[in-house]
Write a protein that holds these residues in place. Structure first.
Motif, PDB file in Angstrom:
ATOM      1  N   MET A   1      63.898   5.217  94.365  1.00 37.22           N
ATOM      2  CA  MET A   1      64.650   6.399  93.967  1.00 37.22           C
ATOM      3  C   MET A   1      63.699   7.474  93.470  1.00 37.22           C
ATOM      4  N   GLN A   2      63.951   8.703  93.878  1.00 33.13           N
ATOM      5  CA  GLN A   2      63.183   9.820  93.360  1.00 33.13           C
ATOM      6  C   GLN A   2      63.841  10.318  92.085  1.00 33.13           C
ATOM      7  N   VAL A   3      63.090  10.315  90.998  1.00 32.33           N
ATOM      8  CA  VAL A   3      63.630  10.717  89.703  1.00 32.33           C
ATOM      9  C   VAL A   3      63.119  12.109  89.356  1.00 32.33           C
ATOM     10  N   LEU A   4      64.038  13.028  89.119  1.00 30.96           N
ATOM     11  CA  LEU A   4      63.707  14.360  88.641  1.00 30.96           C
ATOM     12  C   LEU A   4      63.910  14.390  87.131  1.00 30.96           C
ATOM     13  N   ARG A   5      63.214  15.290  86.478  1.00 21.98           N
ATOM     14  CA  ARG A   5      63.339  15.423  85.027  1.00 21.98           C
ATOM     15  C   ARG A   5      63.693  16.866  84.688  1.00 21.98           C
ATOM     16  N   TYR A   6      64.830  17.029  84.049  1.00 23.90           N
ATOM     17  CA  TYR A   6      65.316  18.352  83.651  1.00 23.90           C
ATOM     18  C   TYR A   6      65.665  18.323  82.170  1.00 23.90           C
ATOM     19  N   THR A   7      65.701  19.502  81.569  1.00 23.74           N
ATOM     20  CA  THR A   7      66.241  19.604  80.222  1.00 23.74           C
ATOM     21  C   THR A   7      67.400  20.594  80.256  1.00 23.74           C
ATOM     22  N   ALA A   8      68.513  20.204  79.643  1.00 27.66           N
ATOM     23  CA  ALA A   8      69.779  20.936  79.773  1.00 27.66           C
ATOM     24  C   ALA A   8      70.135  21.685  78.498  1.00 27.66           C
ATOM     25  N   PHE A   9      70.921  22.751  78.685  1.00 31.21           N
ATOM     26  CA  PHE A   9      71.405  23.636  77.630  1.00 31.21           C
ATOM     27  C   PHE A   9      70.271  24.446  77.010  1.00 31.21           C
ATOM     28  N   THR A  10      69.357  24.872  77.871  1.00 31.08           N
ATOM     29  CA  THR A  10      68.243  25.710  77.451  1.00 31.08           C
ATOM     30  C   THR A  10      67.637  26.358  78.679  1.00 31.08           C
ATOM     31  N   VAL A  11      66.854  27.421  78.457  1.00 31.60           N
ATOM     32  CA  VAL A  11      66.040  27.995  79.536  1.00 31.60           C
ATOM     33  C   VAL A  11      64.558  27.790  79.241  1.00 31.60           C
ATOM     34  N   ASP A  12      64.274  27.071  78.166  1.00 30.64           N
ATOM     35  CA  ASP A  12      62.905  26.805  77.733  1.00 30.64           C
ATOM     36  C   ASP A  12      62.635  25.307  77.848  1.00 30.64           C
ATOM     37  N   PRO A  13      61.620  24.900  78.608  1.00 28.05           N
ATOM     38  CA  PRO A  13      61.337  23.468  78.721  1.00 28.05           C
ATOM     39  C   PRO A  13      61.085  22.771  77.388  1.00 28.05           C
ATOM     40  N   ALA A  14      60.747  23.540  76.350  1.00 23.54           N
ATOM     41  CA  ALA A  14      60.514  22.941  75.032  1.00 23.54           C
ATOM     42  C   ALA A  14      61.810  22.712  74.264  1.00 23.54           C
ATOM     43  N   GLY A  15      62.938  23.187  74.807  1.00 23.41           N
ATOM     44  CA  GLY A  15      64.215  23.016  74.135  1.00 23.41           C
ATOM     45  C   GLY A  15      65.152  22.143  74.936  1.00 23.41           C
ATOM     46  N   GLY A  16      66.396  22.088  74.510  1.00 21.74           N
ATOM     47  CA  GLY A  16      67.414  21.358  75.249  1.00 21.74           C
ATOM     48  C   GLY A  16      67.292  19.852  75.161  1.00 21.74           C
ATOM     49  N   ASN A  17      68.113  19.181  75.961  1.00 21.40           N
ATOM     50  CA  ASN A  17      68.150  17.714  75.973  1.00 21.40           C
ATOM     51  C   ASN A  17      67.645  17.220  77.323  1.00 21.40           C
ATOM     52  N   PRO A  18      66.520  16.525  77.347  1.00 25.47           N
ATOM     53  CA  PRO A  18      65.990  16.028  78.618  1.00 25.47           C
ATOM     54  C   PRO A  18      66.899  14.975  79.249  1.00 25.47           C
ATOM     55  N   ALA A  19      66.982  15.019  80.571  1.00 25.09           N
ATOM     56  CA  ALA A  19      67.764  14.042  81.328  1.00 25.09           C
ATOM     57  C   ALA A  19      67.016  13.683  82.596  1.00 25.09           C
ATOM     58  N   GLY A  20      67.106  12.418  82.973  1.00 21.89           N
ATOM     59  CA  GLY A  20      66.651  12.023  84.294  1.00 21.89           C
ATOM     60  C   GLY A  20      67.751  12.311  85.300  1.00 21.89           C
ATOM     61  N   VAL A  21      67.369  12.703  86.501  1.00 31.51           N
ATOM     62  CA  VAL A  21      68.323  13.014  87.555  1.00 31.51           C
ATOM     63  C   VAL A  21      67.874  12.344  88.845  1.00 31.51           C
ATOM     64  N   VAL A  22      68.746  11.515  89.410  1.00 35.41           N
ATOM     65  CA  VAL A  22      68.507  10.915  90.725  1.00 35.41           C
ATOM     66  C   VAL A  22      69.584  11.470  91.645  1.00 35.41           C
ATOM     67  N   LEU A  23      69.181  12.310  92.593  1.00 40.97           N
ATOM     68  CA  LEU A  23      70.157  12.966  93.454  1.00 40.97           C
ATOM     69  C   LEU A  23      70.669  12.078  94.571  1.00 40.97           C
ATOM     70  N   ASP A  24      69.991  10.965  94.822  1.00 45.01           N
ATOM     71  CA  ASP A  24      70.483  10.005  95.814  1.00 45.01           C
ATOM     72  C   ASP A  24      70.160   8.598  95.347  1.00 45.01           C
ATOM     73  N   ALA A  25      71.154   7.951  94.737  1.00 39.43           N
ATOM     74  CA  ALA A  25      70.977   6.585  94.231  1.00 39.43           C
ATOM     75  C   ALA A  25      71.667   5.572  95.140  1.00 39.43           C
ATOM     76  N   THR A  26      71.811   5.917  96.410  1.00 43.30           N
ATOM     77  CA  THR A  26      72.468   5.027  97.365  1.00 43.30           C
ATOM     78  C   THR A  26      71.800   3.652  97.362  1.00 43.30           C
ATOM     79  N   GLY A  27      72.608   2.623  97.199  1.00 43.49           N
ATOM     80  CA  GLY A  27      72.095   1.255  97.264  1.00 43.49           C
ATOM     81  C   GLY A  27      71.550   0.715  95.963  1.00 43.49           C
ATOM     82  N   ALA A  28      71.411   1.540  94.941  1.00 43.70           N
ATOM     83  CA  ALA A  28      70.867   1.062  93.662  1.00 43.70           C
ATOM     84  C   ALA A  28      71.926   0.263  92.914  1.00 43.70           C
TER      85      ALA A  28
END
Length: 291
Positions: A1-28
């Motif tokens: 699985m390709q894991v992306l890392r984003y932080t939400a509820f902010t426009v600054d990478p130093a703020g917000g709440n980090p979340a892992g995102v897998v856009l295709d978890a087929t078969g996991a």
């Protein structure tokens, strides 16, 4: 699985709440998703399940290609039924790769619609609409246990915002204090609160302080997920919006701003729209940026 890392509820990478995102978890399977979430170590990782049915079958049903997905959320320790910040992060990540639009998500809590759009500065903003919210009373003995674990006193609570357990896809006790200083000084008993929350089926505790009729500050302990505190909690924001409408504390339609994460050095801004219709879903909006 390709894991992306984003932080939400902010426009600054130093703020917000980090979340892992897998856009295709087929078969996991469950074990793979839990292991991935534990390795990433964020409060939640979202796993998107793209539709597997052929394009022709979707067209016969009148569905647009790729706009309906299953989604699951895992903390480092367990699966949770719904997570707002990971939903916002997933929608923004998907929009950046496939264009803005509407995603219909099948969560364990029920259907959640997320709409993305572009802002004037070229960023993507996402708005989710929660499942129907509701709230219930907290039994006195449970409230006493909760306050003891928080090391808070009943005299510090705001009588205008009575304690309740609120739901907007997951259950969150809402505990309001009158003083901003009390909210800033958070030093709870991790083991005691974790045990209580596991027993009661709570995901985070929504600790709030009202600055004005439509502006609130919040903190969200999350010990059942192995996380001391969430910097931004979209699911709790949805539950809180429903709580405010149900108790008549705001007059809908109402637009609220929730500031969270400031006391832990990751400032976040959550925008909440409370519609008039009783029982209707609460809209929660925010940005997300890659890490």
């Amino acid at each position: 699985m390709q894991v992306l890392r984003y932080t939400a509820f902010t426009v600054d990478p130093a703020g917000g709440n980090p979340a892992g995102v897998v856009l295709d978890a087929t078969g996991a399977d469950d074990a793979a998703m839990l292991a991935t979430a534990a390795e990433i170590g964020y409060s939640e990782t979202a796993f998107l399940m793209p539709p597997q049915e052929p394009k022709e079958e979707k067209e016969e049903k009148g569905e647009a290609e790729g706009d309906s997905f299953g989604i699951r959320y895992f903390s480092p320790l367990a699966e949770v039924p719904f997570c707002g910040h990971a939903t916002i992060a997933t929608a923004v990540a998907h929009a950046e790769r496939h264009g803005v639009g509407t995603l219909r998500l099948r969560t364990q809590a029920g259907p959640v619609t997320v709409t993305t759009g572009s802002t004037g500065d070229g960023r993507v903003v996402a708005t989710l609409v929660s499942v129907a919210p509701r709230s219930v009373l907290i039994p006195d003995r449970v409230l006493a246990e909760l306050l003891a674990a928080l090391r808070w006193s009943g005299d510090e609570l705001d009588p205008a915002l009575p304690p309740r357990v609120a739901y907007g896809g997951a259950w969150h006790p809402v505990i309001a204090v009158t003083g901003r200083e009390r909210l800033a000084d958070l030093d709870y008993d991790f083991a005691a609160l974790s045990e209580l929350m596991d027993r009661e089926g709570w995901v985070t505790v929504d600790l709030v302080q009202r600055e004005s009729p439509t502006v609130f500050h919040a903190r969200n302990p999350f010990p059942p997920g192995g996380v001391v505190e969430d910097p931004a909690t979209g699911a709790a924001a949805a539950a809180f919006g429903g709580y405010l409408r149900e108790l008549g504390i705001v007059t809908p339609p109402a637009d609220l701003t929730i500031h969270q994460g400031h006391d832990m050095g990751r400032p976040s801004t959550i925008t909440v729209r409370v519609p008039e219709e009783p029982g209707s879903g609460i809209a929660v909006s925010g940005n997300a940026v890659p890490l």
